[in-house]
Design a protein around this motif. Sequence first.
Motif, PDB file in Angstrom:
ATOM      1  N   GLU A 188     -34.081  -0.222  45.260  1.00 39.89           N
ATOM      2  CA  GLU A 188     -34.824   0.896  45.270  1.00 39.89           C
ATOM      3  C   GLU A 188     -36.264   0.977  45.366  1.00 39.89           C
ATOM      4  O   GLU A 188     -36.904   2.063  45.490  1.00 39.89           O
ATOM      5  CB  GLU A 188     -34.297   1.669  43.948  1.00 39.89           C
ATOM      6  CG  GLU A 188     -32.652   2.079  44.008  1.00 39.89           C
ATOM      7  CD  GLU A 188     -32.134   2.534  42.717  1.00 39.89           C
ATOM      8  OE1 GLU A 188     -33.109   2.927  41.667  1.00 39.89           O
ATOM      9  OE2 GLU A 188     -30.907   2.732  42.438  1.00 39.89           O
ATOM     10  N   PHE A 189     -36.935  -0.178  44.538  1.00 36.99           N
ATOM     11  CA  PHE A 189     -38.182  -0.310  45.000  1.00 36.99           C
ATOM     12  C   PHE A 189     -38.668  -0.382  46.170  1.00 36.99           C
ATOM     13  O   PHE A 189     -38.237  -1.049  47.190  1.00 36.99           O
ATOM     14  CB  PHE A 189     -38.611  -1.670  43.883  1.00 36.99           C
ATOM     15  CG  PHE A 189     -38.533  -1.365  42.490  1.00 36.99           C
ATOM     16  CD1 PHE A 189     -39.387  -0.818  41.796  1.00 36.99           C
ATOM     17  CD2 PHE A 189     -37.439  -1.912  41.849  1.00 36.99           C
ATOM     18  CE1 PHE A 189     -39.352  -0.704  40.623  1.00 36.99           C
ATOM     19  CE2 PHE A 189     -37.304  -1.715  40.587  1.00 36.99           C
ATOM     20  CZ  PHE A 189     -38.279  -1.295  39.820  1.00 36.99           C
ATOM     21  N   LEU A 211     -42.021   4.064  39.769  1.00 37.42           N
ATOM     22  CA  LEU A 211     -40.703   4.041  39.755  1.00 37.42           C
ATOM     23  C   LEU A 211     -40.407   3.054  38.480  1.00 37.42           C
ATOM     24  O   LEU A 211     -39.422   3.480  37.730  1.00 37.42           O
ATOM     25  CB  LEU A 211     -40.215   3.586  40.987  1.00 37.42           C
ATOM     26  CG  LEU A 211     -38.526   3.347  40.910  1.00 37.42           C
ATOM     27  CD1 LEU A 211     -37.653   4.565  40.953  1.00 37.42           C
ATOM     28  CD2 LEU A 211     -38.122   2.504  42.207  1.00 37.42           C
ATOM     29  N   CYS A 212     -41.016   2.004  38.275  1.00 33.25           N
ATOM     30  CA  CYS A 212     -40.686   1.095  37.119  1.00 33.25           C
ATOM     31  C   CYS A 212     -40.887   1.993  35.828  1.00 33.25           C
ATOM     32  O   CYS A 212     -40.091   1.768  34.857  1.00 33.25           O
ATOM     33  CB  CYS A 212     -41.601  -0.154  37.235  1.00 33.25           C
ATOM     34  SG  CYS A 212     -40.943  -1.453  36.070  1.00 33.25           S
ATOM     35  N   LEU A 251     -46.867  -0.664  46.057  1.00 31.23           N
ATOM     36  CA  LEU A 251     -47.135  -1.340  44.774  1.00 31.23           C
ATOM     37  C   LEU A 251     -47.473  -0.254  43.709  1.00 31.23           C
ATOM     38  O   LEU A 251     -47.070  -0.257  42.537  1.00 31.23           O
ATOM     39  CB  LEU A 251     -48.417  -2.279  44.667  1.00 31.23           C
ATOM     40  CG  LEU A 251     -48.031  -3.593  45.352  1.00 31.23           C
ATOM     41  CD1 LEU A 251     -49.320  -4.348  45.318  1.00 31.23           C
ATOM     42  CD2 LEU A 251     -46.789  -4.390  44.774  1.00 31.23           C
ATOM     43  N   GLY A 252     -48.403   0.827  44.145  1.00 38.60           N
ATOM     44  CA  GLY A 252     -48.398   2.052  43.232  1.00 38.60           C
ATOM     45  C   GLY A 252     -47.060   2.857  43.151  1.00 38.60           C
ATOM     46  O   GLY A 252     -46.907   3.242  41.865  1.00 38.60           O
ATOM     47  N   LEU A 276     -41.536  -8.892  40.291  1.00 33.63           N
ATOM     48  CA  LEU A 276     -41.216  -7.943  41.148  1.00 33.63           C
ATOM     49  C   LEU A 276     -42.390  -8.044  41.859  1.00 33.63           C
ATOM     50  O   LEU A 276     -42.063  -7.630  43.398  1.00 33.63           O
ATOM     51  CB  LEU A 276     -40.960  -6.615  40.390  1.00 33.63           C
ATOM     52  CG  LEU A 276     -40.848  -5.469  41.177  1.00 33.63           C
ATOM     53  CD1 LEU A 276     -39.173  -5.478  41.869  1.00 33.63           C
ATOM     54  CD2 LEU A 276     -40.595  -4.231  40.514  1.00 33.63           C
ATOM     55  N   VAL A 277     -43.758  -7.942  41.483  1.00 31.90           N
ATOM     56  CA  VAL A 277     -44.632  -7.610  42.605  1.00 31.90           C
ATOM     57  C   VAL A 277     -44.565  -8.785  43.650  1.00 31.90           C
ATOM     58  O   VAL A 277     -44.877  -8.814  44.576  1.00 31.90           O
ATOM     59  CB  VAL A 277     -46.109  -7.651  41.554  1.00 31.90           C
ATOM     60  CG1 VAL A 277     -47.306  -7.697  42.694  1.00 31.90           C
ATOM     61  CG2 VAL A 277     -46.207  -6.358  40.933  1.00 31.90           C
TER      62      VAL A 277
END
Length: 217
Positions: free
Chosen positions: A134-135, A105-106, A99-100, A38-39
């Motif tokens: 959504e991310f 959210l994750c 990213l933070g 994901l990152v």
Amino acid sequence: MGDERAVARALLDRRGRTYAEEAGIQLADRPAPLYQLLVLATLLSTRIRASVAVAAARELFAAGYKTPQAMEAASWQQRVDALGRGHYRRYDERTSTMLGTGARLCLDRWHGDLRRLHREAGGEPAGLRKRLTEFPGIGPTGADIFLREAQSVWTDLRPFADRRALAGAKRLGLPGSPDRLAGLVGGAEFGRLASALVRVALGEESAGEVTRVAATR
């Protein structure tokens, strides 16, 4: 079909590493490597060279930010510094914030485990895209990057080829549908083929050279 198989094989031989592999992600159906993917998809989503995005991902992971817990615990400046070491400077501050926020959210929505997202969507690409976008930083392109790479471990997605992969196939004179492309390689190899086709579309690999090599086989 024989010529198309030869082209696909030549491409795999030359560019058979996925972007996840290049970023040092040992992709598996487990929380940490799925989060790392994901990152990587977030970094690849910006208008920056893929090689720079991969280098930035490697720096983030080398700094220990391999889980959403670790990413969120890092300071904003620590994330910026890691991105800078990967030469991801044009978007480093905004991306550090994303990213933070994405890590939180994750954790909040998926308890740090994107397998939950996969199950909730029933493995359907449309449902997965909706949840992935959504991310922060993940738009339709980023969601497709994630799914293209994740099909190596989420086998219910196969064969998945996004717009860029199909553009690469067109340059090579290969079929324009995922199902027909899948007929050129073994099922477990399709994720690698899709990533290799993207490299052709982005100009990281020469279509002419691939077809030349294929013709000599």
